[in-house]
Design a protein around this motif. Structure first.
Motif, mmCIF file in Angstrom:
data_model
loop_
_atom_site.group_PDB
_atom_site.id
_atom_site.type_symbol
_atom_site.label_atom_id
_atom_site.label_comp_id
_atom_site.label_asym_id
_atom_site.label_seq_id
_atom_site.Cartn_x
_atom_site.Cartn_y
_atom_site.Cartn_z
ATOM 1 N N PRO A 1 0.799 -1.233 0.000
ATOM 2 C CA PRO A 1 0.000 0.000 0.000
ATOM 3 C C PRO A 1 0.831 1.283 0.000
ATOM 4 O O PRO A 1 0.304 2.343 -0.354
ATOM 5 C CB PRO A 1 -0.831 -0.118 1.274
ATOM 6 N N TYR A 2 2.099 1.203 0.363
ATOM 7 C CA TYR A 2 2.937 2.410 0.403
ATOM 8 C C TYR A 2 4.018 2.399 -0.674
ATOM 9 O O TYR A 2 4.940 3.227 -0.654
ATOM 10 C CB TYR A 2 3.577 2.550 1.783
ATOM 11 N N ASP A 3 3.912 1.497 -1.610
ATOM 12 C CA ASP A 3 4.853 1.435 -2.727
ATOM 13 C C ASP A 3 4.716 2.719 -3.548
ATOM 14 O O ASP A 3 3.638 3.022 -4.058
ATOM 15 C CB ASP A 3 4.525 0.217 -3.588
ATOM 16 N N PRO A 4 5.785 3.509 -3.713
ATOM 17 C CA PRO A 4 5.656 4.777 -4.444
ATOM 18 C C PRO A 4 5.242 4.595 -5.896
ATOM 19 O O PRO A 4 4.600 5.473 -6.478
ATOM 20 C CB PRO A 4 7.054 5.403 -4.340
ATOM 21 N N ASP A 5 5.584 3.452 -6.477
ATOM 22 C CA ASP A 5 5.215 3.201 -7.867
ATOM 23 C C ASP A 5 3.736 2.867 -7.989
ATOM 24 O O ASP A 5 3.050 3.336 -8.900
ATOM 25 C CB ASP A 5 6.087 2.080 -8.431
ATOM 26 N N ALA A 6 3.224 2.070 -7.062
ATOM 27 C CA ALA A 6 1.788 1.781 -7.045
ATOM 28 C C ALA A 6 0.988 3.052 -6.771
ATOM 29 O O ALA A 6 -0.078 3.272 -7.371
ATOM 30 C CB ALA A 6 1.483 0.721 -5.993
ATOM 31 N N LEU A 7 1.485 3.902 -5.877
ATOM 32 C CA LEU A 7 0.789 5.152 -5.574
ATOM 33 C C LEU A 7 0.730 6.060 -6.804
ATOM 34 O O LEU A 7 -0.270 6.759 -7.021
ATOM 35 C CB LEU A 7 1.483 5.870 -4.420
ATOM 36 N N LEU A 8 1.794 6.041 -7.606
ATOM 37 C CA LEU A 8 1.810 6.862 -8.814
ATOM 38 C C LEU A 8 0.780 6.364 -9.827
ATOM 39 O O LEU A 8 0.021 7.156 -10.403
ATOM 40 C CB LEU A 8 3.212 6.846 -9.430
ATOM 41 N N VAL A 9 0.739 5.053 -10.039
ATOM 42 C CA VAL A 9 -0.251 4.495 -10.966
ATOM 43 C C VAL A 9 -1.668 4.762 -10.444
ATOM 44 O O VAL A 9 -2.579 5.073 -11.222
ATOM 45 C CB VAL A 9 -0.020 2.988 -11.169
ATOM 46 N N LYS A 10 -1.853 4.665 -9.139
ATOM 47 C CA LYS A 10 -3.174 4.921 -8.543
ATOM 48 C C LYS A 10 -3.631 6.345 -8.828
ATOM 49 O O LYS A 10 -4.798 6.584 -9.184
ATOM 50 C CB LYS A 10 -3.106 4.673 -7.037
ATOM 51 N N ALA A 11 -2.732 7.296 -8.693
ATOM 52 C CA ALA A 11 -3.088 8.683 -8.964
ATOM 53 C C ALA A 11 -3.378 8.894 -10.442
ATOM 54 O O ALA A 11 -4.342 9.579 -10.813
ATOM 55 C CB ALA A 11 -1.962 9.606 -8.503
ATOM 56 N N GLU A 12 -2.555 8.314 -11.296
ATOM 57 C CA GLU A 12 -2.779 8.415 -12.745
ATOM 58 C C GLU A 12 -4.134 7.836 -13.129
ATOM 59 O O GLU A 12 -4.888 8.427 -13.920
ATOM 60 C CB GLU A 12 -1.663 7.673 -13.483
ATOM 61 N N LEU A 13 -4.455 6.688 -12.554
ATOM 62 C CA LEU A 13 -5.714 6.019 -12.841
ATOM 63 C C LEU A 13 -6.900 6.876 -12.399
ATOM 64 O O LEU A 13 -7.904 7.004 -13.116
ATOM 65 C CB LEU A 13 -5.737 4.662 -12.139
ATOM 66 N N ALA A 14 -6.799 7.482 -11.228
ATOM 67 C CA ALA A 14 -7.882 8.321 -10.715
ATOM 68 C C ALA A 14 -8.115 9.529 -11.621
ATOM 69 O O ALA A 14 -9.264 9.903 -11.899
ATOM 70 C CB ALA A 14 -7.570 8.776 -9.294
ATOM 71 N N LEU A 15 -7.037 10.139 -12.081
ATOM 72 C CA LEU A 15 -7.197 11.298 -12.962
ATOM 73 C C LEU A 15 -7.775 10.899 -14.311
ATOM 74 O O LEU A 15 -8.636 11.600 -14.858
ATOM 75 C CB LEU A 15 -5.857 12.015 -13.155
ATOM 76 N N ALA A 16 -7.333 9.773 -14.846
ATOM 77 C CA ALA A 16 -7.861 9.319 -16.138
ATOM 78 C C ALA A 16 -9.363 9.069 -16.047
ATOM 79 O O ALA A 16 -10.124 9.434 -16.953
ATOM 80 C CB ALA A 16 -7.129 8.056 -16.583
#
Length: 334
Positions: A96-111
């Motif tokens: 849950p705190y993986d910086p790469d997963a967090l980045l994809v999560k943010a990208e996905l939310a914006l898309a």
């Protein structure tokens, strides 16, 4: 857009004229948003509900400070997760705190937010995800590209934009993704003007490193002009933007997937400028690597749009070639 419609109509009538296809991949060989050799295995694994290769790939881009690839891979992984979410949900659950997963999560939310008529409100709700991605790896400029897109969609003031832009360039002064987001914010369709957009793009290109995709930034400004509202831009400024991008494209090998999106963008601009031979040259350099952008700006079927306009460009070049000119000369050696 009348020019594009006319090209498509003509191309449909003469689609099976074989001599016009010399030197270009067949339609069924052209791929849309094809992954490179590093991303492809991660997508295959994701399709099998395994997130490990994707996590390893993004971690490598972070460690290597390969920000352009990190930006591209993040967007492609988020796009995959929109339709096949299980593998990504497992990644978030396990790390849950993986910086790469967090980045994809943010990208996905914006898309997802941008697809909704209520995008401004949904983007505001996504703000904590962008902050989490930025905090996950403070040197990473990609969350700040997301922040710039977020600012555009939430009607942020110019002062907010300027502050975000400074954060972005403090991390990577030549990051193409952040620059393209800034060009959009400064375009006449959003909060700037054609003049401001071109001034920004040209200044950035003047200071860009050799081979940097930022040399194509004025062509992005040209696209914003050609597809948006606002006052007229002098033709010589549009041609200069195209010429700079042509020079950039020439520095990469034909069929290289890395500059594929820039070459597709440039081809669109050249078509709108009716520079048919230059457009055909770029189509040869693109090879099989069609990209959704910019064709998705004018069609719900970006691959079909690319193929139809490719036929139209061939026909325009053929129509402008004297009958006595040998086919090989007409193709300019391709």
């Amino acid at each position: 857009m009348a020019l594009l419609r006319a090209l498509i109509s003509t191309a449909r009538m003469l689609k099976h004229t074989k001599h016009l296809a010399v030197g270009l991949p067949a339609d069924d060989q052209v791929l849309l948003d094809a992954p490179d050799e590093r991303l492809a295995p991660a997508l295959v694994a994701a399709g099998q509900d395994e997130y490990g290769p994707a996590a390893t790939l993004l971690a490598a881009t972070r460690e290597e400070a390969a920000w352009e690839n990190r930006d591209l891979y993040t967007r492609r992984l988020a796009a995959f997760a929109r339709h096949r979410p299980d593998w990504f949900e497992h990644w978030l659950a396990d790390r849950p705190y993986d910086p790469d997963a967090l980045l994809v999560k943010a990208e996905l939310a914006l898309a997802r937010a941008w697809e909704s008529p209520a995008y401004a409100e949904l983007l505001r709700e996504a703000a904590p995800l962008i902050s989490a991605a930025a905090e996950g790896h403070p040197r990473d400029p990609v969350p700040w590209r997301l922040a710039l897109d977020h600012a555009r969609g939430t009607h942020a003031s110019r002062a907010v934009f300027d502050a975000l832009w400074q954060q972005a360039i403090d991390r990577a002064s030549h990051h193409y993704g952040c620059h393209t987001s800034a060009v959009q914010y400064l375009s006449a369709a959003w909060y700037g003007s054609h003049r401001e957009c071109f001034d920004f793009a040209e200044q950035a290109a003047e200071g860009a490193l050799p081979g940097s995709l930022i040399h194509a930034l004025p062509a992005r400004a040209a696209l914003a002009y050609l597809t948006g509202p606002g006052s007229a831009v002098p033709r010589e400024r549009l041609d200069a933007a195209a010429d700079r991008a042509i020079a950039l494209s020439a520095g990469y090998e034909p069929g290289d997937p890395y500059p594929a999106e820039v070459r597709n963008l440039l081809t669109y601009v050249l078509i709108r400028l009716e520079r048919w031979q230059d457009a055909l040259d770029q189509l040869h350099l693109i090879g099989p690597y069609a990209t959704s952008f910019p064709w998705d700006r004018v069609s719900d079927d970006p691959l079909g749009q690319f193929l139809e306009l490719r036929d139209g460009v061939r026909l325009e070049v053929a129509a402008g070639t004297p009958l006595c000119t040998p086919a090989k000369q007409a193709a300019r050696g391709h």
